[in-house]
Design a protein around this motif. Sequence first.
Motif, mmCIF file in Angstrom:
data_model
loop_
_atom_site.group_PDB
_atom_site.id
_atom_site.type_symbol
_atom_site.label_atom_id
_atom_site.label_comp_id
_atom_site.label_asym_id
_atom_site.label_seq_id
_atom_site.Cartn_x
_atom_site.Cartn_y
_atom_site.Cartn_z
ATOM 1 N N LEU A 93 0.718 -1.311 0.126
ATOM 2 C CA LEU A 93 0.066 -0.046 -0.058
ATOM 3 C C LEU A 93 0.862 1.301 -0.140
ATOM 4 C CD1 LEU A 93 -2.690 -1.201 2.826
ATOM 5 C CD2 LEU A 93 -2.581 -1.659 0.184
ATOM 6 N N ALA A 94 0.585 2.206 -0.771
ATOM 7 C CA ALA A 94 1.306 3.474 -0.828
ATOM 8 C C ALA A 94 0.319 4.600 -0.249
ATOM 9 C CB ALA A 94 1.528 4.059 -2.434
ATOM 10 N N THR A 95 0.880 5.074 0.989
ATOM 11 C CA THR A 95 0.363 5.917 1.826
ATOM 12 C C THR A 95 0.902 7.175 1.772
ATOM 13 O OG1 THR A 95 1.178 5.620 3.956
ATOM 14 C CG2 THR A 95 -0.321 3.800 3.287
ATOM 15 N N ARG A 96 0.097 8.284 2.236
ATOM 16 C CA ARG A 96 0.846 9.632 2.361
ATOM 17 C C ARG A 96 2.214 9.451 3.594
ATOM 18 N NH1 ARG A 96 -2.831 14.134 4.544
ATOM 19 N NH2 ARG A 96 -0.675 15.058 4.559
ATOM 20 N N ALA A 97 2.029 8.446 4.321
ATOM 21 C CA ALA A 97 3.247 8.371 5.300
ATOM 22 C C ALA A 97 4.201 7.391 4.855
ATOM 23 C CB ALA A 97 2.747 7.544 6.589
ATOM 24 N N GLY A 98 4.039 6.777 3.484
ATOM 25 C CA GLY A 98 5.171 6.016 2.956
ATOM 26 C C GLY A 98 4.540 4.591 2.378
ATOM 27 N N THR A 99 5.233 3.622 2.093
ATOM 28 C CA THR A 99 4.703 2.537 1.687
ATOM 29 C C THR A 99 4.639 1.474 2.652
ATOM 30 O OG1 THR A 99 6.127 2.712 -0.434
ATOM 31 C CG2 THR A 99 5.573 0.527 0.072
ATOM 32 N N VAL A 100 3.669 0.788 3.038
ATOM 33 C CA VAL A 100 3.213 -0.174 4.045
ATOM 34 C C VAL A 100 2.770 -1.330 3.319
ATOM 35 C CG1 VAL A 100 1.520 -0.592 5.953
ATOM 36 C CG2 VAL A 100 2.419 1.810 5.191
ATOM 37 N N PRO A 101 3.675 -2.494 3.640
ATOM 38 C CA PRO A 101 3.260 -3.883 3.456
ATOM 39 C C PRO A 101 2.409 -4.350 4.481
ATOM 40 C CG PRO A 101 5.585 -3.714 3.588
ATOM 41 C CD PRO A 101 5.135 -2.391 4.297
ATOM 42 N N VAL A 102 1.466 -5.203 3.865
ATOM 43 C CA VAL A 102 0.345 -5.689 4.697
ATOM 44 C C VAL A 102 0.257 -7.360 4.375
ATOM 45 C CG1 VAL A 102 -1.974 -5.806 5.412
ATOM 46 C CG2 VAL A 102 -0.967 -3.552 4.751
ATOM 47 N N SER A 103 0.196 -8.084 5.458
ATOM 48 C CA SER A 103 0.114 -9.674 4.933
ATOM 49 C C SER A 103 -1.489 -9.989 5.667
ATOM 50 C CB SER A 103 1.330 -10.250 5.744
ATOM 51 O OG SER A 103 0.912 -11.800 5.627
ATOM 52 N N VAL A 104 -2.139 -10.745 4.620
ATOM 53 C CA VAL A 104 -3.177 -11.072 4.898
ATOM 54 C C VAL A 104 -3.366 -13.013 5.140
ATOM 55 C CG1 VAL A 104 -5.729 -11.418 4.388
ATOM 56 C CG2 VAL A 104 -4.415 -9.316 3.980
ATOM 57 N N THR A 105 -3.695 -13.281 6.300
ATOM 58 C CA THR A 105 -3.652 -14.921 6.380
ATOM 59 C C THR A 105 -4.987 -15.121 7.111
ATOM 60 O OG1 THR A 105 -2.890 -14.459 8.756
ATOM 61 C CG2 THR A 105 -1.151 -14.865 6.972
ATOM 62 N N ALA A 106 -5.507 -16.657 6.563
ATOM 63 C CA ALA A 106 -6.631 -17.252 7.027
ATOM 64 C C ALA A 106 -6.479 -17.970 8.251
ATOM 65 C CB ALA A 106 -7.182 -17.958 6.049
ATOM 66 N N GLU A 107 -7.009 -17.566 9.296
ATOM 67 C CA GLU A 107 -6.844 -18.375 10.516
ATOM 68 C C GLU A 107 -7.955 -19.526 10.735
ATOM 69 O OE1 GLU A 107 -4.920 -16.331 13.212
ATOM 70 O OE2 GLU A 107 -4.058 -16.165 11.241
#
Length: 288
Positions: A102-116
Amino acid sequence: MTDTEVLHYTAFSHDPDGGNPAGVVLDAAGLDDGAMLAIAARLGYSETAFLTAPPEGLGGPAGRSFTVRYFSPKAEVPFCGHATVATAVALGERIGPGELLLATRAGTVPVSVTAEDGGRLRATLTSVEPHVEEIGAADLAEALAALDWPVGDLDPAFPPRIAYAGARHLVLGAATRARLADLAYDFARLEALMRRLDLTTVQLVHRAGPAEFHVRDPFPVGGVVEDPATGAAAAAFGAYARELGLVPADAVLTLHQGEDMGRPGVLTVELRTGDPRVRVGGEGVRIP
């Protein structure tokens, strides 16, 4: 604007009645700033996330990179953790678990989505590089006056600091759980101070155990009295706690937020040796 699909998700809980609600607009390509602010104000959630195509050169997995902007009912904010988690869960339901960028105003933010277990989705964001700074004596006195907190109600083990991990937050330690539970502050006075110091929330913290904390976040600059679960503040607090030696450099912290509002949520904060960034994770679910 009337044709824009706005999704409703809660972050940091698997219960729609817990955690922190956020609006999510997965296709905001046709919206200008005024339209996004109007949607956020109409929803009344502390933040709404708006997705558009990623900037050129962002990289990341194909079809899983986006530009994200966040609006409170009053203004745009540079970064919002709970709306990021809500957005990631919404995307996970549509394009599957995996990595997002994700490109945000604060900088680049990686996000990991997992299935529990049971199919519930969990999202973990990695903050931009954080930093911690002192707060002046006069500004601290004004914050305490606005909160109506005597100096003696502060936990001396938690020196007041301003911490940043995508947004700026004033961290104050409460000496007792009762002090944290009793939150009745001067909205206009605290808002004025926060605007002058460019603060997003005030992170009020009480330590319940070596790696367990209760937190609350007044958010008058966003137009709401309190944020039920604040991912950006959790990231900032992780950086603060590590820098001040309150927790090990390699640690997993559990933050309980929203209990005093009747919207309990749980935020997991992960610190890793050798990486200054902070990881914040939690479950999310669509609000019917």
